[in-house]
Write a protein that holds these residues in place. Structure first.
Motif, mmCIF file in Angstrom:
data_model
loop_
_atom_site.group_PDB
_atom_site.id
_atom_site.type_symbol
_atom_site.label_atom_id
_atom_site.label_comp_id
_atom_site.label_asym_id
_atom_site.label_seq_id
_atom_site.Cartn_x
_atom_site.Cartn_y
_atom_site.Cartn_z
ATOM 1 N N GLU A 1 0.926 -1.475 -0.095
ATOM 2 C CA GLU A 1 0.307 0.094 -0.204
ATOM 3 C C GLU A 1 1.330 1.007 -0.039
ATOM 4 O O GLU A 1 1.984 1.130 0.612
ATOM 5 C CB GLU A 1 -0.891 -0.143 1.306
ATOM 6 C CG GLU A 1 -2.036 -0.772 0.991
ATOM 7 C CD GLU A 1 -3.068 -1.151 2.023
ATOM 8 O OE1 GLU A 1 -2.740 -0.159 3.717
ATOM 9 O OE2 GLU A 1 -4.225 -0.880 2.280
ATOM 10 N N GLY A 2 0.330 2.839 -0.929
ATOM 11 C CA GLY A 2 0.910 3.411 -0.489
ATOM 12 C C GLY A 2 2.307 3.230 -1.655
ATOM 13 O O GLY A 2 3.449 4.397 -1.313
ATOM 14 N N LYS A 3 2.248 2.607 -2.116
ATOM 15 C CA LYS A 3 3.755 2.262 -2.732
ATOM 16 C C LYS A 3 4.207 3.336 -4.528
ATOM 17 O O LYS A 3 2.891 2.916 -5.024
ATOM 18 C CB LYS A 3 3.755 0.443 -3.006
ATOM 19 C CG LYS A 3 4.475 0.099 -1.922
ATOM 20 C CD LYS A 3 4.966 1.014 -0.879
ATOM 21 C CE LYS A 3 5.249 -0.009 0.730
ATOM 22 N NZ LYS A 3 6.351 0.701 1.482
ATOM 23 N N GLU A 4 4.878 3.578 -4.931
ATOM 24 C CA GLU A 4 5.679 3.960 -6.074
ATOM 25 C C GLU A 4 5.188 2.378 -6.766
ATOM 26 O O GLU A 4 6.125 1.628 -6.661
ATOM 27 C CB GLU A 4 6.027 4.839 -6.237
ATOM 28 C CG GLU A 4 6.623 5.903 -6.118
ATOM 29 C CD GLU A 4 5.668 7.003 -7.022
ATOM 30 O OE1 GLU A 4 6.275 7.846 -7.709
ATOM 31 O OE2 GLU A 4 4.226 7.573 -5.954
ATOM 32 N N ILE A 5 4.479 2.045 -7.504
ATOM 33 C CA ILE A 5 5.110 0.393 -8.212
ATOM 34 C C ILE A 5 4.763 0.698 -9.808
ATOM 35 O O ILE A 5 4.504 1.611 -11.331
ATOM 36 C CB ILE A 5 3.505 0.112 -8.324
ATOM 37 C CG1 ILE A 5 2.770 -0.091 -7.122
ATOM 38 C CG2 ILE A 5 2.867 -1.150 -9.674
ATOM 39 C CD1 ILE A 5 3.543 -0.879 -6.112
ATOM 40 N N VAL A 6 6.610 0.116 -10.499
ATOM 41 C CA VAL A 6 6.176 -0.356 -12.428
ATOM 42 C C VAL A 6 5.554 -1.794 -12.214
ATOM 43 O O VAL A 6 6.133 -2.870 -11.230
ATOM 44 C CB VAL A 6 7.686 -0.076 -12.366
ATOM 45 C CG1 VAL A 6 7.584 -0.031 -13.310
ATOM 46 C CG2 VAL A 6 7.698 1.822 -12.247
ATOM 47 N N LEU A 7 4.527 -2.157 -13.164
ATOM 48 C CA LEU A 7 4.695 -3.347 -13.502
ATOM 49 C C LEU A 7 5.973 -3.428 -14.696
ATOM 50 O O LEU A 7 5.658 -3.055 -16.183
ATOM 51 C CB LEU A 7 3.767 -3.197 -13.904
ATOM 52 C CG LEU A 7 2.370 -2.970 -12.745
ATOM 53 C CD1 LEU A 7 0.853 -2.873 -13.457
ATOM 54 C CD2 LEU A 7 2.305 -3.571 -11.495
ATOM 55 N N PHE A 8 6.047 -4.857 -14.917
ATOM 56 C CA PHE A 8 6.766 -5.375 -16.221
ATOM 57 C C PHE A 8 6.375 -6.777 -15.968
ATOM 58 O O PHE A 8 5.929 -7.375 -15.291
ATOM 59 C CB PHE A 8 7.968 -4.929 -16.279
ATOM 60 C CG PHE A 8 9.142 -6.241 -14.807
ATOM 61 C CD1 PHE A 8 8.790 -5.600 -13.638
ATOM 62 C CD2 PHE A 8 9.674 -6.944 -15.190
ATOM 63 C CE1 PHE A 8 9.496 -6.332 -13.031
ATOM 64 C CE2 PHE A 8 10.250 -7.994 -14.209
ATOM 65 C CZ PHE A 8 10.420 -7.093 -13.574
ATOM 66 N N ALA A 9 5.538 -7.067 -17.925
ATOM 67 C CA ALA A 9 5.860 -8.513 -17.609
ATOM 68 C C ALA A 9 5.918 -9.034 -18.778
ATOM 69 O O ALA A 9 6.235 -8.349 -20.321
ATOM 70 C CB ALA A 9 4.273 -8.378 -18.128
ATOM 71 N N CYS A 10 6.006 -10.334 -19.481
ATOM 72 C CA CYS A 10 6.736 -10.933 -21.140
ATOM 73 C C CYS A 10 5.558 -11.463 -21.148
ATOM 74 O O CYS A 10 5.153 -12.147 -20.740
ATOM 75 C CB CYS A 10 7.988 -11.513 -20.572
ATOM 76 S SG CYS A 10 9.318 -10.240 -19.311
ATOM 77 N N HIS A 11 5.635 -11.674 -22.856
ATOM 78 C CA HIS A 11 4.266 -12.639 -23.093
ATOM 79 C C HIS A 11 4.933 -12.982 -24.278
ATOM 80 O O HIS A 11 5.887 -12.610 -24.587
ATOM 81 C CB HIS A 11 3.668 -11.865 -23.435
ATOM 82 C CG HIS A 11 2.959 -10.191 -23.985
ATOM 83 N ND1 HIS A 11 3.855 -10.727 -25.697
ATOM 84 C CD2 HIS A 11 3.515 -9.383 -24.058
ATOM 85 C CE1 HIS A 11 4.274 -9.047 -25.839
ATOM 86 N NE2 HIS A 11 4.073 -8.249 -25.137
ATOM 87 N N GLY A 12 3.883 -13.685 -25.352
ATOM 88 C CA GLY A 12 4.255 -14.391 -25.732
ATOM 89 C C GLY A 12 3.320 -14.002 -27.319
ATOM 90 O O GLY A 12 3.375 -14.375 -28.540
ATOM 91 N N GLY A 13 2.964 -12.536 -27.096
ATOM 92 C CA GLY A 13 2.718 -12.215 -28.368
ATOM 93 C C GLY A 13 1.339 -11.380 -28.318
ATOM 94 O O GLY A 13 1.000 -10.923 -29.098
ATOM 95 N N GLY A 14 0.526 -12.189 -27.154
ATOM 96 C CA GLY A 14 -1.035 -11.621 -27.003
ATOM 97 C C GLY A 14 -0.800 -10.319 -26.283
ATOM 98 O O GLY A 14 -2.162 -9.897 -25.979
ATOM 99 N N GLY A 15 0.313 -9.492 -25.837
ATOM 100 C CA GLY A 15 0.266 -8.147 -24.863
ATOM 101 C C GLY A 15 -0.125 -8.903 -23.363
ATOM 102 O O GLY A 15 -0.259 -10.348 -22.850
#
Ligand SMILES: Cc1cc2nc3c(=O)[nH]c(=O)nc-3n(C[C@H](O)[C@H](O)[C@H](O)COP(=O)(O)O)c2cc1C
Length: 160
Positions: free
Chosen positions: A99-113
């Motif tokens: 809670e109350g954090k600065e968040i960066v999301l990162f993800a790896c996928h096979g082409g579907g986004g």
């Protein structure tokens, strides 16, 4: 600002991005590992992984002891499974109140986004400030310099 990079990776793609981010910024890197690892080969990994998403499973996980309260910014990384994030992260969110954090999301996928997964994560992490989302298509299959270039572009861009 203290930064944590927390991630799960089955085949190493998300792990690669976590490492490249860690090369770039000062951060503590935390890998989540399911106690019962799912198969990494062939059809079975899609079956087990897919099933765990469909049934909202909370697999038992292990990771080094940390206190998320010690960090101001948290990078959260996941492979995309069935258009969502991988269930080991759900367990992490249950065990650690973010809670109350600065968040960066990162993800790896096979082409579907990663759009849907980011929407779900944004909902779950609603008491935080999502400052950026970054996605990569199977970076282990791509030229390393190209991946680093993509990462640098994404690290600099605004959220949407
Ligand atoms: C169970 C399972 C489900 C997947 N579902 C998707 C999907 O819905 N969309 C997609 O683009 N890729 C999908 N993939 C491919 C992975 O997201 C992709 O290969 C990713 O780079 C793997 O990251 P990792 O090496 O960190 O595990 C799936 C892979 C697995 C094992």
């Amino acid at each position: 600002m203290k930064t944590l990079i927390v991630y799960y990776s089955l085949d190493g793609n998300t792990e690669l991005i976590a490492q490249l981010i860690a090369n770039d910024i000062e951060a503590v890197k935390l890998k989540i590992q399911p106690i019962k690892e799912i198969p990494t080969k062939g059809f079975m990994k899609y079956f087990w992984g897919g099933k765990s998403v469909v049934f909202n499973e909370l697999p038992k996980i292990v990771y080094p002891i940390i206190d998320v309260n010690d960090f101001d910014c948290i990078y959260i990384g996941t492979p995309i499974w069935n258009n969502s994030y991988a269930p080991p992260l759900s367990t992490f969110f249950q065990e650690n109140k973010i809670e109350g954090k600065e968040i960066v999301l990162f993800a790896c996928h096979g082409g579907g986004g990663a759009k849907k997964a980011f929407e779900r994560l944004t909902k779950i992490l609603k008491n935080n400030h999502i400052i950026k989302t970054m996605e990569f298509k199977d970076p282990l299959t791509q030229n390393r310099d190209e991946v680093i270039k993509q990462l640098n572009v994404q690290l600099q861009k605004e959220r949407y």
